[in-house]
Design a protein around this motif. Sequence first.
Motif, PDB file in Angstrom:
ATOM      1  N   MET A  52      -5.189   5.056   6.896  1.00 15.44           N
ATOM      2  CA  MET A  52      -5.968   6.221   5.826  1.00 15.44           C
ATOM      3  C   MET A  52      -5.313   6.251   4.746  1.00 15.44           C
ATOM      4  O   MET A  52      -5.911   6.295   3.568  1.00 15.44           O
ATOM      5  CB  MET A  52      -6.436   7.450   6.673  1.00 15.44           C
ATOM      6  CG  MET A  52      -7.246   7.398   7.873  1.00 15.44           C
ATOM      7  SD  MET A  52      -7.452   8.878   8.723  1.00 15.44           S
ATOM      8  CE  MET A  52      -7.670  10.085   7.678  1.00 15.44           C
ATOM      9  N   ILE A  53      -4.166   6.482   4.686  1.00 10.37           N
ATOM     10  CA  ILE A  53      -3.362   6.862   3.602  1.00 10.37           C
ATOM     11  C   ILE A  53      -3.294   5.489   2.489  1.00 10.37           C
ATOM     12  O   ILE A  53      -3.619   5.604   1.438  1.00 10.37           O
ATOM     13  CB  ILE A  53      -1.814   6.985   3.862  1.00 10.37           C
ATOM     14  CG1 ILE A  53      -1.931   8.418   4.538  1.00 10.37           C
ATOM     15  CG2 ILE A  53      -0.914   7.064   2.635  1.00 10.37           C
ATOM     16  CD1 ILE A  53      -0.263   8.783   5.276  1.00 10.37           C
ATOM     17  N   ILE A  54      -3.041   4.464   2.976  1.00 11.05           N
ATOM     18  CA  ILE A  54      -3.077   3.194   2.228  1.00 11.05           C
ATOM     19  C   ILE A  54      -4.579   2.909   1.740  1.00 11.05           C
ATOM     20  O   ILE A  54      -4.574   2.458   0.548  1.00 11.05           O
ATOM     21  CB  ILE A  54      -2.490   1.953   3.017  1.00 11.05           C
ATOM     22  CG1 ILE A  54      -0.855   2.264   3.237  1.00 11.05           C
ATOM     23  CG2 ILE A  54      -2.525   0.719   2.343  1.00 11.05           C
ATOM     24  CD1 ILE A  54      -0.322   1.361   4.050  1.00 11.05           C
ATOM     25  N   GLY A  55      -5.284   3.097   2.635  1.00  8.24           N
ATOM     26  CA  GLY A  55      -6.834   3.032   2.167  1.00  8.24           C
ATOM     27  C   GLY A  55      -7.105   3.846   1.117  1.00  8.24           C
ATOM     28  O   GLY A  55      -7.745   3.486   0.083  1.00  8.24           O
ATOM     29  N   MET A  56      -6.677   5.207   1.282  1.00  5.52           N
ATOM     30  CA  MET A  56      -7.208   5.910  -0.166  1.00  5.52           C
ATOM     31  C   MET A  56      -6.319   5.681  -1.276  1.00  5.52           C
ATOM     32  O   MET A  56      -7.002   5.744  -2.246  1.00  5.52           O
ATOM     33  CB  MET A  56      -6.674   7.702   0.488  1.00  5.52           C
ATOM     34  CG  MET A  56      -7.054   8.344  -0.328  1.00  5.52           C
ATOM     35  SD  MET A  56      -6.692  10.316  -0.099  1.00  5.52           S
ATOM     36  CE  MET A  56      -4.784  10.084  -0.389  1.00  5.52           C
ATOM     37  N   VAL A  57      -5.215   5.279  -1.094  1.00  4.58           N
ATOM     38  CA  VAL A  57      -4.465   4.885  -2.410  1.00  4.58           C
ATOM     39  C   VAL A  57      -5.102   3.607  -2.900  1.00  4.58           C
ATOM     40  O   VAL A  57      -5.150   3.834  -4.151  1.00  4.58           O
ATOM     41  CB  VAL A  57      -2.919   4.659  -2.190  1.00  4.58           C
ATOM     42  CG1 VAL A  57      -2.198   4.090  -3.285  1.00  4.58           C
ATOM     43  CG2 VAL A  57      -2.144   6.026  -1.700  1.00  4.58           C
ATOM     44  N   CYS A  58      -5.367   2.542  -2.342  1.00  4.86           N
ATOM     45  CA  CYS A  58      -6.107   1.491  -2.755  1.00  4.86           C
ATOM     46  C   CYS A  58      -7.323   1.954  -3.271  1.00  4.86           C
ATOM     47  O   CYS A  58      -7.724   1.250  -4.349  1.00  4.86           O
ATOM     48  CB  CYS A  58      -6.060   0.246  -1.543  1.00  4.86           C
ATOM     49  SG  CYS A  58      -4.781  -0.424  -0.979  1.00  4.86           S
ATOM     50  N   GLY A  59      -8.108   2.648  -2.689  1.00  2.32           N
ATOM     51  CA  GLY A  59      -9.575   3.062  -3.241  1.00  2.32           C
ATOM     52  C   GLY A  59      -9.494   3.698  -4.569  1.00  2.32           C
ATOM     53  O   GLY A  59     -10.075   3.819  -5.362  1.00  2.32           O
TER      54      GLY A  59
END
Length: 172
Positions: A52-59
């Motif tokens: 979730m954290i990495i997905g949010m940063v990438c997004g």
Amino acid sequence: MRRILFTVLSILISFILQTTVFRVLDFSGIVPNLMIILTSSYAFMRGDKSGMIIGMVCGLLVDIFFGTYLGFYALIYMYIGFIIGKFNKIFFPENILLPLALIVSSDFLFGFVCYVLLFMFRNKFNIAYYTINVILPEAVYTALAAVFIYPVLIKINTYLEDIEQRSAKKFV
């Protein structure tokens, strides 16, 4: 600290590669989604919170540079990271077929959700055309890129876990 540094570096490198190098290597305007590969790989290796954290940063990175709505891609990537992170319980570093299947399915889900939210609500109902000409080619191209990127991420993750375990044994 090393893991955070490597994660930030891998996100930045993936974003730069996706937006520069792979734009030159496109096929009919289709480029592999390295941010999906990164989000899905980290989620699968580290679990749903990391996903979730990495997905949010990438997004957010995609939103800031290319999005029309701030948070749109961050939310999609975050949900994909959460869903793929639930498969962490069956993670084995030797197995590459399941992660590839998860990366392809997450890229397909990403393309479908983007179609529904960006095009379908604007009365553009040609989902068959969009699926055949955009979603599936991008999923295949992403899978080809993931064949080379995922093993590198696994080796680096294993190396970082070994360092973390060695340093934890020093304090015990």
